[in-house]
Design an enzyme around this catalytic site. Sequence first.
Site, PDB file in Angstrom:
ATOM      1  N   ARG A  71       0.863  -1.308  -0.049  1.00 31.19           N
ATOM      2  CA  ARG A  71       0.062   0.040  -0.162  1.00 31.19           C
ATOM      3  C   ARG A  71       0.873   1.088   0.116  1.00 31.19           C
ATOM      4  NH1 ARG A  71      -1.771   0.689   4.353  1.00 31.19           N
ATOM      5  NH2 ARG A  71      -1.206  -0.978   5.694  1.00 31.19           N
ATOM      6  N   TYR A 199      -1.210  -3.547  -6.956  1.00 31.82           N
ATOM      7  CA  TYR A 199      -1.020  -4.264  -5.916  1.00 31.82           C
ATOM      8  C   TYR A 199      -2.208  -4.195  -4.843  1.00 31.82           C
ATOM      9  CZ  TYR A 199      -0.041  -5.201  -0.908  1.00 31.82           C
ATOM     10  OH  TYR A 199      -0.206  -5.835   0.083  1.00 31.82           O
ATOM     11  N   LYS A 208      -9.453  -2.519   1.983  1.00 28.99           N
ATOM     12  CA  LYS A 208      -9.312  -1.534   2.959  1.00 28.99           C
ATOM     13  C   LYS A 208      -9.979  -0.300   2.350  1.00 28.99           C
ATOM     14  CE  LYS A 208      -7.034  -3.673   5.651  1.00 28.99           C
ATOM     15  NZ  LYS A 208      -5.699  -4.375   5.590  1.00 28.99           N
ATOM     16  N   HIS A 228     -10.541  -2.441  11.730  1.00 33.18           N
ATOM     17  CA  HIS A 228      -9.538  -3.389  11.108  1.00 33.18           C
ATOM     18  C   HIS A 228      -9.193  -4.590  12.231  1.00 33.18           C
ATOM     19  CE1 HIS A 228      -5.093  -3.073   9.481  1.00 33.18           C
ATOM     20  NE2 HIS A 228      -5.803  -4.468   8.892  1.00 33.18           N
ATOM     21  N   SER A 250      -1.060  -3.422  10.402  1.00 33.01           N
ATOM     22  CA  SER A 250      -0.852  -4.383   9.234  1.00 33.01           C
ATOM     23  C   SER A 250       0.358  -5.213   9.443  1.00 33.01           C
ATOM     24  CB  SER A 250      -0.737  -3.725   7.891  1.00 33.01           C
ATOM     25  OG  SER A 250      -1.957  -2.807   7.604  1.00 33.01           O
ATOM     26  N   ALA A 251       0.475  -6.404   9.231  1.00 33.52           N
ATOM     27  CA  ALA A 251       1.543  -7.334   9.597  1.00 33.52           C
ATOM     28  C   ALA A 251       1.973  -7.358  11.033  1.00 33.52           C
ATOM     29  CB  ALA A 251       2.718  -7.060   8.400  1.00 33.52           C
ATOM     30  N   CYS A 252       0.926  -7.476  11.873  1.00 38.22           N
ATOM     31  CA  CYS A 252       1.193  -7.437  13.428  1.00 38.22           C
ATOM     32  C   CYS A 252       0.441  -8.579  13.994  1.00 38.22           C
ATOM     33  CB  CYS A 252       0.869  -6.402  14.215  1.00 38.22           C
ATOM     34  SG  CYS A 252       1.980  -4.839  13.464  1.00 38.22           S
ATOM     35  N   LYS A 254      -2.892 -10.495  12.783  1.00 35.05           N
ATOM     36  CA  LYS A 254      -4.331 -10.686  13.017  1.00 35.05           C
ATOM     37  C   LYS A 254      -4.577 -12.358  12.207  1.00 35.05           C
ATOM     38  CE  LYS A 254      -5.415  -6.984  10.733  1.00 35.05           C
ATOM     39  NZ  LYS A 254      -4.120  -6.248  10.777  1.00 35.05           N
ATOM     40  N   ASN A 256      -2.781 -14.675  11.954  1.00 39.01           N
ATOM     41  CA  ASN A 256      -2.180 -15.520  12.943  1.00 39.01           C
ATOM     42  C   ASN A 256      -2.997 -15.981  14.029  1.00 39.01           C
ATOM     43  OD1 ASN A 256       0.659 -16.843  12.330  1.00 39.01           O
ATOM     44  ND2 ASN A 256       0.673 -14.702  11.296  1.00 39.01           N
ATOM     45  N   ASP A 279      -9.212  -9.863   9.252  1.00 36.49           N
ATOM     46  CA  ASP A 279      -8.809  -8.492   8.913  1.00 36.49           C
ATOM     47  C   ASP A 279      -9.761  -7.482   9.059  1.00 36.49           C
ATOM     48  OD1 ASP A 279      -6.298  -7.069   7.906  1.00 36.49           O
ATOM     49  OD2 ASP A 279      -7.671  -6.578   6.289  1.00 36.49           O
ATOM     50  N   ARG A 373       1.902 -12.199  -0.670  1.00 33.27           N
ATOM     51  CA  ARG A 373       0.611 -12.654  -0.040  1.00 33.27           C
ATOM     52  C   ARG A 373       0.177 -13.736  -0.674  1.00 33.27           C
ATOM     53  NH1 ARG A 373      -1.654  -8.877   4.044  1.00 33.27           N
ATOM     54  NH2 ARG A 373       0.022  -7.236   4.240  1.00 33.27           N
TER      55      ARG A 373
HETATM   56  P1  GTP Z   1      -2.266  -7.672   7.347  1.00 32.20           P
HETATM   57  O1  GTP Z   1      -2.631  -8.750   6.529  1.00 32.20           O
HETATM   58  O2  GTP Z   1      -1.305  -6.846   6.765  1.00 32.20           O
HETATM   59  O3  GTP Z   1      -3.437  -6.927   7.859  1.00 32.20           O
HETATM   60  O4  GTP Z   1      -1.390  -8.549   8.572  1.00 32.20           O
HETATM   61  P2  GTP Z   1      -1.725  -9.224  10.037  1.00 32.20           P
HETATM   62  O5  GTP Z   1      -2.207  -8.234  10.825  1.00 32.20           O
HETATM   63  O6  GTP Z   1      -2.862 -10.395   9.540  1.00 32.20           O
HETATM   64  O7  GTP Z   1      -0.604 -10.070  10.163  1.00 32.20           O
HETATM   65  P3  GTP Z   1      -0.021 -11.686  10.039  1.00 32.20           P
HETATM   66  O8  GTP Z   1      -0.742 -12.372  11.252  1.00 32.20           O
HETATM   67  O9  GTP Z   1      -0.207 -11.922   8.643  1.00 32.20           O
HETATM   68  O10 GTP Z   1       1.333 -11.599  10.827  1.00 32.20           O
HETATM   69  C1  GTP Z   1       2.495 -10.788  10.176  1.00 32.20           C
HETATM   70  C2  GTP Z   1       3.750 -11.298  10.755  1.00 32.20           C
HETATM   71  O11 GTP Z   1       4.110 -11.243  11.967  1.00 32.20           O
HETATM   72  C3  GTP Z   1       4.101 -12.498  10.033  1.00 32.20           C
HETATM   73  O12 GTP Z   1       5.321 -12.481   9.847  1.00 32.20           O
HETATM   74  C4  GTP Z   1       3.975 -13.623  11.464  1.00 32.20           C
HETATM   75  O13 GTP Z   1       4.747 -14.643  11.298  1.00 32.20           O
HETATM   76  C5  GTP Z   1       4.206 -12.654  12.704  1.00 32.20           C
HETATM   77  N1  GTP Z   1       3.507 -12.721  13.852  1.00 32.20           N
HETATM   78  C6  GTP Z   1       2.170 -13.035  14.041  1.00 32.20           C
HETATM   79  N2  GTP Z   1       1.751 -13.426  15.177  1.00 32.20           N
HETATM   80  C7  GTP Z   1       3.037 -13.244  15.936  1.00 32.20           C
HETATM   81  C8  GTP Z   1       3.229 -13.695  17.458  1.00 32.20           C
HETATM   82  O14 GTP Z   1       2.479 -14.039  18.253  1.00 32.20           O
HETATM   83  N3  GTP Z   1       4.751 -13.311  17.674  1.00 32.20           N
HETATM   84  C9  GTP Z   1       5.500 -13.053  16.980  1.00 32.20           C
HETATM   85  N4  GTP Z   1       6.837 -12.912  17.385  1.00 32.20           N
HETATM   86  N5  GTP Z   1       5.457 -12.803  15.228  1.00 32.20           N
HETATM   87  C10 GTP Z   1       4.235 -12.905  14.935  1.00 32.20           C
HETATM   88  C1  SPV Z   2      -2.921  -4.479   5.336  1.00 36.88           C
HETATM   89  O1  SPV Z   2      -1.825  -3.932   4.861  1.00 36.88           O
HETATM   90  O2  SPV Z   2      -3.508  -4.361   6.616  1.00 36.88           O
HETATM   91  C2  SPV Z   2      -3.313  -5.768   4.646  1.00 36.88           C
HETATM   92  C3  SPV Z   2      -3.017  -5.935   3.262  1.00 36.88           C
HETATM   93  O3  SPV Z   2      -4.425  -6.461   5.155  1.00 36.88           O
HETATM   94  S1  SPV Z   2      -4.003  -4.880   2.183  1.00 36.88           S
HETATM   95  O4  SPV Z   2      -4.921  -5.514   1.507  1.00 36.88           O
HETATM   96  O5  SPV Z   2      -2.803  -4.769   0.982  1.00 36.88           O
HETATM   97  O6  SPV Z   2      -4.148  -3.701   2.702  1.00 36.88           O
HETATM   98 MN    MN Z   3      -4.896  -5.653   7.138  1.00 38.22          MN
END
Ligand code: GTP
Ligand code: SPV
Ligand code: MN
Length: 592
Positions: A71, A199, A208, A228, A250-252, A254, A256, A279, A373
């Site tokens: 993004r 993308y 989003k 979110h 994002s990527a924190c 969710k 998982n 998400d 992704r």
């Molecule tokens: P978006 O799709 O961008 O919104 O991301 P998301 O919030 O769904 O994040 P996602 O679950 O894809 O995790 C992103 C990254 O964080 C990955 O590389 C995971 O391996 C890492 N991660 C997720 N949960 C944990 C956790 O509990 N501990 C640690 N250390 N890393 C984690």
């Molecule tokens: C995020 O960045 O929070 C995502 C992926 O979930 S995207 O659809 O690119 O926004």
């Molecule tokens: Mn997201």
Amino acid sequence: MALTTNKTVLRWFEDMVNLVKPDRVVWIDGSDEQRDALRAEACKTGEIEKLNQELLPGCYLHRTAVNDVARVEHRTFICSETQDEAGPTNNWMAPGEAYKMLYDIARDSYKGRTMYVIPYSMGPVGSPFSKVGVELTDSIYVVLNMLIMTRVGKSVMDFLGDSDDWVRCLHCKCDIDEEKRYICHFPQDNTIISVNSGYGGNVLLGKKCFALRIASYQGWKEGWQAEHMLILGIENPQGEIHYICAAFPSACGKTNLAMLIPPEGYLKKGYKVWCVGDDIAWIRKGPDGRLYAINPENGFFGVAPGTNEKSNYNALASTRKGTIFTNVAHNLDNNTVWWEGLDNNPPENAIDWKGNPWNGKTSSEKGANPNSRFTSPAVNCPCISSEFENPAGVPITAFVFGGRRAKLAPLVYQSRSWNHGVFVGAVMASETTAAAAGAVGVVRRDPMAMLPFCGYNMGDYWQHWIDIGAGLDPAKAPKVFNVNWFRKDDEGNFCWPGFGDNLRVLDWIISRCEGKVDAQETPIGYVPFAEDINIEGIEDKIDIDTLRSILDVDKSLWKTESDGIAEFFAKFGDRLPEALKQELETLKENLE
Ligand code: GTP
Ligand code: SPV
Ligand code: MN
């Protein structure tokens, strides 16, 4: 053939055809036959590649341009009438000026191309939570992704009928020119225009752009919320299910958390986790006075790197069929895919995400982009909730906020009240990730994980949260918590094992909601007694002293933090809700 007689849809569609001038128009009906034909066509042009159909049936690979992998927040705009309506956290452009600029870019850009018209529903078709969008795109990749991520076809247009309540979404790839890339939202016109990107988050306009930026504005006007947030159900051995909504940037974490596998001891006792969404949550008060949530999406657009059998078995399983992989490495030996963190056996004979020959054993370059992704149908998920399609949604027991903070934020704490909970969400901060273009690892304020996604003034958004709470019977209102899986020791290692073990923290959260466990009162809220977090079976990964150390509230660090909060709040002027001002005062007093 047009799939609707809705005059507002047809008029806009004709206007856009006249603007972008496609050679051909195709309405997307959601059928398997049409999807298969589009897949075949995109394979022919090289837009996607068919993967090993024995190992990965219905799976394809796509690479975006190397300058177009995340993004672009600095090129994302909220085009409300006034800048004040967009607020200090959004980029703003005057609507007239924005339309002119975007139409100039879009004009004639479909020449020699096909326009795909995608009628889609966010939420189960016919649910009172659901909303309709129509996306025009010149990308088959976008069509194929939208077919996974949303509900598409004639039934959506039938549900819409003659109504004007639908979101106009125009996407033009143009030349993928970074300098002319714009993602613009017109909340007052129900309109989104995205140009010069291919993308995901910039072009799958239901996600989003609509389900958060436009929908958050709609929710404000109509009395509901677009957040979110993941939604998961935790079933205890008695068969009762508590639903939790959690907002992490994002990527924190969710995806998982949304589909975690309970630790051994919990599995033995009979605990189960059900995924409703990973998400986005749309939230409304139900007839019984509780808050209910639906997942408006129909698939997962998940981060590939780090996803493996152990970290997220259910996500990996979801990608084994009907999935589109974007910007991962292509293993040429068996025509499958690979990414960092999948396993310890990177392919030697591969193509990296940039399209170059790549040897995973010897190369120092990454095979997959850090924001690569997978787009997978939600029904693929082994733990998808039986309530996934429930048009009434699921009742929420707790809201959980959280981010990546190497220091400061404890593993978990609970707010003292709804308004304090809104404060806890409002003052969230997190280290930036590869999900957005720009520096990674920089701490920034990200209220409710909505910084890049709130379609109006964040001050008004906070007031909306406060108003929602004021309309709830406190006994029925979700309790509000904050978590941090990402505390690091002085060597830079994560202190908390995370992933499946996060259920241990959710277990404490549910016990708190049921009034079954005590807590210590601290200046920031209620923090667990270390003994009350179950670490049975993981004593080799974390001992009670380390646990205690990540539950600690360091007053001097929090004083510095409260100065940062005050500075951030000052940006909102008189849009800052009185209740949040008071909460900040209380925090400062508590820290004295
Ligand atoms: P978006 O799709 O961008 O919104 O991301 P998301 O919030 O769904 O994040 P996602 O679950 O894809 O995790 C992103 C990254 O964080 C990955 O590389 C995971 O391996 C890492 N991660 C997720 N949960 C944990 C956790 O509990 N501990 C640690 N250390 N890393 C984690
Ligand atoms: C995020 O960045 O929070 C995502 C992926 O979930 S995207 O659809 O690119 O926004
Ligand atoms: Mn997201």
